[in-house]
Write an enzyme that holds these catalytic residues in place. Structure first.
Site, mmCIF file in Angstrom:
data_model
loop_
_atom_site.group_PDB
_atom_site.id
_atom_site.type_symbol
_atom_site.label_atom_id
_atom_site.label_comp_id
_atom_site.label_asym_id
_atom_site.label_seq_id
_atom_site.Cartn_x
_atom_site.Cartn_y
_atom_site.Cartn_z
ATOM 1 N N CYS A 145 -2.035 8.743 3.241
ATOM 2 C CA CYS A 145 -2.125 8.309 1.864
ATOM 3 C C CYS A 145 -3.511 8.637 1.221
ATOM 4 O O CYS A 145 -3.588 8.728 -0.079
ATOM 5 C CB CYS A 145 -1.796 6.863 1.600
ATOM 6 S SG CYS A 145 0.006 6.473 2.251
ATOM 7 N N GLU A 150 0.843 -1.055 0.076
ATOM 8 C CA GLU A 150 -0.069 -0.011 -0.168
ATOM 9 C C GLU A 150 0.873 1.052 -0.068
ATOM 10 O O GLU A 150 1.612 1.579 1.032
ATOM 11 C CB GLU A 150 -0.829 -0.020 1.311
ATOM 12 C CG GLU A 150 -1.989 0.945 1.118
ATOM 13 C CD GLU A 150 -1.602 2.342 1.790
ATOM 14 O OE1 GLU A 150 -1.546 3.179 1.086
ATOM 15 O OE2 GLU A 150 -1.833 2.640 2.995
#
Length: 458
Positions: A266, A232
């Site tokens: 993020c 990720e």
């Protein structure tokens, strides 16, 4: 980077830690591998009891843990406490659902493959290394640890070097929750030791949340070793506003979506793409709200935006903004580093951005919003997808046809309509393109660290 707690609100070093030697790391891997041989044979009920007990401890200690997180990486105390409680919730989710998620998958009619019995069975892989970031020092880890442990794996944590106390707390709370030695261990090591850990035959798989360069490195090493990975990585999430949107709700949510975790997420919305019919009104509402945010001591209840976690992180944000301004971009609010101690940067809105500017293509990991004007849905989608990242995305519209276009055509792992991107234990989480691969959370997250074994009985 030294392994140390450095208070980002003051720049002062609070505590330093000694890195494990290579020999000590090898011993820890051996302990993990040996423990897995017995832990893998525990029942779901036994694992669930341990995870619930650990969640109980985390909830009880949430206030103290929040203060530790705020000291180490600067998030506001309220958001730190919310993260601790969310982590406990994630643990309970997998404790309660792992057996269901990993149940055997029998073939309804095994005779079609010439068998009396045929099925798929999920089994744990073994020792899993997690390389984790500082921005959500508990929640990011728990997204890996809870499902991995409930599947029967054991975990090794290489946490970011600026949150060592959080890293050590995690090992301690799992131990006090009843997990035996070796089920979950923190390795206080620098990034240079990650490769030998990944190449150790006793380590079966790896997961990383972090930067694109770090993801490339881990993926390359594990590819060479033929080991499973989940990545990720970064995101430059679009936040699209169309004429039918509720502009007050969209502007209010936009502020939270951009400044959550001091802008260091993020899945924070970073590029605000607004239809020209409502651009001026949205920009006014958005800028007013961004300008009104209180920046300051993250321990103060009135503070909405604390410091950035590292001095280099602030320098990176400044560089992207300053380069854009020098090339013709316009700052609508913020954009100047404040005087005084700590690594603070104000909530900033910048517009008149061109494709030649680095800020158009690179992720800004701080409270800086890029604002774009578009003439129609097609242009909105084109700009939204004009990035190498594809993690989350947001779109605001009440038009049913537009909703379906956004769901189908936004190139991202997640699409949120009339709301901001959030990670939920119940929903799969991950990205496409250079935002990584694989999924965390939901049933998909726990299955990432399992061997789906085909069973055929004649």
């Amino acid at each position: 980077m030294a392994i140390a707690t450095i208070n980002p609100a003051t720049g002062e070093t609070v505590k330093t830690f000694t890195e494990l030697t290579e020999a000590e790391v090898r011993d820890r891997i051996g302990i993990a591998h040996d423990r897995w041989q017995t832990y893998r044979r525990t029942t779901f009920a036994e694992r669930a009891a341990l995870l619930h007990a650990t969640a109980d401890l985390l909830e009880k200690e949430a206030d103290d843990v929040a203060r530790m997180m705020t000291t180490e990486m600067g998030k506001t105390l309220a958001s730190a406490r919310a993260e601790a409680l969310k982590s406990a919730k994630g643990m309970r989710y997998y404790a309660d659902h792992a057996e269901e998620f990993l149940a055997d998958e029998p073939l309804p009619d095994p005779s079609v493959v010439g068998a009396s019995r045929a099925l798929g069975r999920y089994q744990p892989l073994g020792v899993v290394l997690a390389v984790m970031p500082w921005n959500f020092p508990l929640w990011q880890v728990m997204r890996f640890a809870a499902p991995a442990l409930m599947a029967g794996n054991v975990g090794l944590l290489k946490h970011a070097s600026n949150v060592p106390q959080c890293a050590l707390y995690l090992e301690d709370v799992f131990r006090r929750g009843g997990f035996e030695e070796g089920c979950f261990q923190t390795l206080l090591v620098s990034s240079r030791q990650v490769e030998p850990i990944l190449r150790d035959a006793r380590v079966a798989a790896a997961t990383l949340t972090g930067s694109e360069p770090a993801g490339r490195s881990v993926a390359a090493i594990c590819g060479d070793e033929v080991k499973h990975t989940v990545l990720e990585l970064g995101g430059s999430d679009p936040f699209v506003v169309m004429p039918s949107a509720d502009l007050d709700r969209a502007a209010e949510t936009a502020v939270t979506a951009r400044t959550q975790n001091n802008g260091q997420s993020c899945i924070a919305a970073k590029r605000f793409i607004v239809h020209t019919d409502v651009y001026d009104e949205f920009a006014r509402k958005f800028v007013e709200r961004m300008r009104a945010l209180t920046v300051g001591d993250p321990f103060d209840d009135n503070t909405k935006v604390g410091p950035l976690a590292t001095e280099q992180g602030r320098a990176d944000v400044e560089e992207l903004v300053d380069e854009a301004v020098s090339a013709g971009a316009t700052v609508l609010c913020g954009g100047q580093r404040p005087d005084g101690r700590g690594w603070f940067y104000p909530p900033t809105v910048i517009t008149d951005i061109t494709r030649e500017m680095r800020i158009f293509t690179e992720e800004v990991f701080g409270p800086v919003a890029s604002l774009y004007r578009v003439t129609d849905l097609d242009e909105a989608l084109e700009i939204a997808n004009a990035t190498s990242f594809g993690l989350g995305s947001n779109a605001w519209t009440e038009d049913a046809e537009e909703i379906e276009r956004f769901i189908d055509d936004l190139d991202a792992g997640q699409v949120f309509i009339n709301g901001m991107t959030v990670s939920y234990p119940e929903l799969p989480f991950g990205g496409v393109k250079r935002s990584g691969y694989g999924r965390e959370l939901s049933s998909h997250g726990i299955r990432e660290f399992c061997n789906l074994k085909t069973v055929w009985v004649g």
